[in-house]
Design an enzyme around this catalytic site. Structure first.
Site, PDB file in Angstrom:
ATOM      1  CD1 TRP A 198       4.849  -0.896   7.492  1.00 28.68           C
ATOM      2  CD2 TRP A 198       4.251  -3.137   7.771  1.00 28.68           C
ATOM      3  NE1 TRP A 198       5.359  -1.378   8.729  1.00 28.68           N
ATOM      4  CE2 TRP A 198       4.811  -2.657   8.892  1.00 28.68           C
ATOM      5  CE3 TRP A 198       3.648  -4.204   7.488  1.00 28.68           C
ATOM      6  CZ2 TRP A 198       5.204  -3.817   9.750  1.00 28.68           C
ATOM      7  CZ3 TRP A 198       3.631  -5.136   8.348  1.00 28.68           C
ATOM      8  CH2 TRP A 198       4.460  -4.912   9.589  1.00 28.68           C
ATOM      9  CG  ASN A 199      -0.697  -3.332   9.838  1.00 30.75           C
ATOM     10  OD1 ASN A 199      -0.935  -2.358   9.642  1.00 30.75           O
ATOM     11  ND2 ASN A 199      -1.300  -3.941  10.873  1.00 30.75           N
ATOM     12  CE  LYS A 256       4.898   8.896   6.766  1.00 34.60           C
ATOM     13  NZ  LYS A 256       5.379   7.564   5.990  1.00 34.60           N
ATOM     14  N   PRO A 257       1.647   7.785   3.470  1.00 33.77           N
ATOM     15  CG  PRO A 257       1.431   6.847   1.321  1.00 33.77           C
ATOM     16  CD  PRO A 257       1.625   8.091   2.110  1.00 33.77           C
ATOM     17  CB  ALA A 258       4.122   2.398   5.330  1.00 33.70           C
ATOM     18  N   GLY A 282       0.574   2.743  14.017  1.00 31.71           N
ATOM     19  CA  GLY A 282       1.937   2.166  13.903  1.00 31.71           C
ATOM     20  C   GLY A 282       2.596   2.053  15.172  1.00 31.71           C
ATOM     21  CB  SER A 283       6.159   1.028  16.321  1.00 27.91           C
ATOM     22  OG  SER A 283       6.758   2.244  16.001  1.00 27.91           O
ATOM     23  CD  GLU A 297      -4.669   0.471  15.878  1.00 26.92           C
ATOM     24  OE1 GLU A 297      -3.862   0.047  16.722  1.00 26.92           O
ATOM     25  OE2 GLU A 297      -4.871   0.447  14.563  1.00 26.92           O
ATOM     26  CG  LEU A 298       0.052   4.044  19.440  1.00 23.22           C
ATOM     27  CD1 LEU A 298       0.870   4.488  20.705  1.00 23.22           C
ATOM     28  CD2 LEU A 298       0.927   4.512  18.157  1.00 23.22           C
ATOM     29  CB  CYS A 301      -2.618  -3.745  16.137  1.00 25.22           C
ATOM     30  SG  CYS A 301      -3.950  -3.214  15.181  1.00 25.22           S
ATOM     31  CD  GLU A 331       2.030  -5.326  18.362  1.00 21.72           C
ATOM     32  OE1 GLU A 331       2.932  -4.378  18.343  1.00 21.72           O
ATOM     33  OE2 GLU A 331       1.005  -5.380  17.890  1.00 21.72           O
ATOM     34  CD  GLU A 338      -7.712   5.474  13.398  1.00 21.56           C
ATOM     35  OE1 GLU A 338      -7.674   6.049  12.449  1.00 21.56           O
ATOM     36  OE2 GLU A 338      -7.224   4.259  13.603  1.00 21.56           O
TER      37      GLU A 338
END
Ligand code: NAD
Length: 504
Positions: A175-176, A199-201, A252-253, A274-275, A308, A405, A482
């Site tokens: 979502w960011n 699949k978006p947030a 995401g997380s 990508e965490l 992030c 974080e 990416e």
């Protein structure tokens, strides 16, 4: 219900997002239907979309089911051969048209992003341009997805390595950056010749569905790009268990990333992750103070800290520590907190209450352990998703904020003595996404850039992202890259072909 049901204390900007959304020329951008197999599907059950600044419901979106996802996978399987068999130039032309349409609709897309995500409108506009850039980039990368001819180790033979699309790709996005994280994944997948299911947030479905409408208008064929919104577990389950889904890309997380990696093992999917980050930003006492403060401001407060790449541990050498804290505090005090649609806003609400609460818990923990808090005022009438930009100084390594974080507008400053010491402290983390170093000493800059254990390093800059760079982390910050020429590899398989018996 997976969208947080937040009780908001008060609300300065009630109605603002709704008003902006009502004024959109593109009414279909707030329609809320999901894109499955070339059709816009409105499900009977809906989920609300909330303005994170006020807690108001601003739209409703479809709640797709696992059965919908199964249908989408079958549609992608059907669509794959024709998309794969287009010339890269033809796929590239469609991606470039999609990028142009995003730019043409930048103002309206930005309103959607700000309304549901909360970031200031200028940052949302920047995100649209940033996101469109990945489509142009990968349009060209698809045209350059070269194989190799190998010097043969066998007489009378020709050895080739080809790059071929891997098959159906799944993209689970956060979502960011609700637009750019879709185009960074989908652009690479589509350029490689793969169909992609996004699949978006659940917090930011409108932005995702709007860019999918533009993709359809650009000419992406039925079933090649699909976007399903709804419960994350219900929708990811079919993607994880189905062997036809050959690659999964997630942002995401770390916690959810680990889970998805584990589940992907069942069908041996290719996985790129990508965490979380926990970026150190190191300021040596040989630097221009104002440049270092400007860097720390940019690296900490972009996306209201929900980034992030955000500088989570700002290490400042003792010789410059007092002056840095003073100048940094003064800069932070200038930040305006408010609704992202208000033109003066620099810091919007946290998209999720859990993120705001994590910021508060880290502040509390740091204060009990002896940190000093210098905080700017929140402003009147703001709800509980808002966190006032805060500066914690004299932070020590045992405090929560130095170990995990933050993902919000809370800056932690830690003093240090020597290069050796700060390098060890910066590397003492299981995260390894981004790091920043400010120094005027060239030898030191080169030494640190070599020894720091992070996937991306900014030397005397806080701004380095964009399509040409290999975005990704070391250690538990992720797998794969990416963007750049590497990004398309996540969606391709190598095929080795040996032509034998060629002697005349
Ligand atoms: P999250 O990992 O829960 O959400 C990211 C995506 O994963 C969303 O699409 C979500 O719907 C999906 N998801 C969540 N649980 C899932 C599950 N069990 N199966 C399949 N998909 C699932 O992140 P969050 O809770 O929204 O944010 C928590 C923290 O994650 C943040 O504070 C931050 O540290 C980190 N984060 C990092 C980034 C990044 O850019 N790397 C982005 C968002 C969040």
């Amino acid at each position: 219900m997976h969208v947080q049901n937040v009780q908001y204390k008060s609300s300065r900007s009630v109605g603002l997002a709704r008003k902006h959304l009502q004024e959109l020329r593109r009414r279909d951008f707030v329609d809320g239907s999901a894109l499955i197999d070339g059709s816009w599907i409105a499900t009977e059950l809906k989920d609300p979309v909330l303005d994170p600044a006020t807690g108001e419901e601003i739209a409703e979106v479809a709640r797709c089911s696992s059965a919908n996802m199964d249908m989408a996978i079958t549609a992608a399987e059907r669509a794959f051969p024709a998309w794969r068999d287009l010339l890269p130039l033809e796929r590239g032309a469609i991606l470039r048209t999609w990028a142009r349409l995003m730019r043409d609709h930048s103002a309206e897309l930005a309103v959607l992003v700000t309304s549901e995500q909360g970031k200031p409108l200028d940052e949302a506009r920047f995100e649209i341009a940033y996101g469109a850039g990945f489509l142009d980039w990968f349009a060209a990368e698809g045209e350059r997805a070269y194989g190799e001819t190998l010097p043969s180790h066998k007489p009378g033979s020709l050895l080739q390595v080809r790059m071929q699309p891997i098959g159906i790709a799944a993209a689970i996005t956060p979502w960011n950056f609700p637009v750019a994280m879709i185009t960074r994944k989908a652009g690479a997948a589509l350029a490689a010749g793969c169909p992609v299911i996004v699949k978006p947030a659940p917090e930011t479905p409108l932005s995702a569905l709007a860019v999918a409408r533009l993709a359809e208008e650009a000419g992406i064929p039925r079933g090649v790009l699909q976007v399903l919104v709804g419960d994350p577990v219900a929708l990811s389950e079919p993607l994880l268990r189905d062997p036809r889904v050959r690659t999964l890309s997630f942002t995401g997380s770390t916690q959810v990333g680990r889970l998805l990696l584990e589940r992907s093992a069942e069908t041996v999917k290719k996985v790129s992750l990508e965490l979380g980050g926990h970026a150190p930003l190191i300021v040596f006492d040989d630097v221009d103070l104002h440049k270092a403060v400007a860097g720390a401001m940019a690296a900490k407060f972009a996306t209201s800290g929900q980034d992030c790449l955000a500088a989570n541990r700002i290490y400042v050498q003792k010789g410059i520590y007092g002056a840095f804290v003073e100048a940094f505090a003064a800069a932070i005090a200038q930040l305006k907190v408010g609704h992202g649609l208000e033109p003066t806003t620099n810091i919007g609400p946290m998209t999720k209450l859990s993120v705001a609460n994590k910021c508060r818990a880290q502040i509390e923990d740091a204060l009990t352990k002896g940190a000093r808090l210098i905080s700017s005022k929140e402003g009147p009438g703001l709800g509980q998703n808002f966190v006032a930009p805060a500066l914690l100084c004299d932070v020590t390594d045992d405090m929560l904020i130095a170990r995990e974080e933050t993902f919000g507008p809370v800056a932690a400053v830690l003093p240090f003595d020597s290069e050796e010491e700060v390098l060890a402290r910066a590397n003492a983390s299981e995260m390894g996404l981004a790091a920043y170093v400010y120094t005027d000493n060239l030898r030191r800059a080169i030494r640190l850039s070599e020894k720091i254990e992070y996937g991306m390093v900014g030397i005397n800059t806080a701004s380095f992202t964009g399509p040409p760079i290999p975005f990704g982390g070391w250690k538990q910050s992720g797998l794969g890259r990416e963007g750049s020429r590497h990004g398309i590899q996540e969606y391709m398989e190598l095929k080795y072909v040996c032509f034998g018996d060629l002697a005349a």
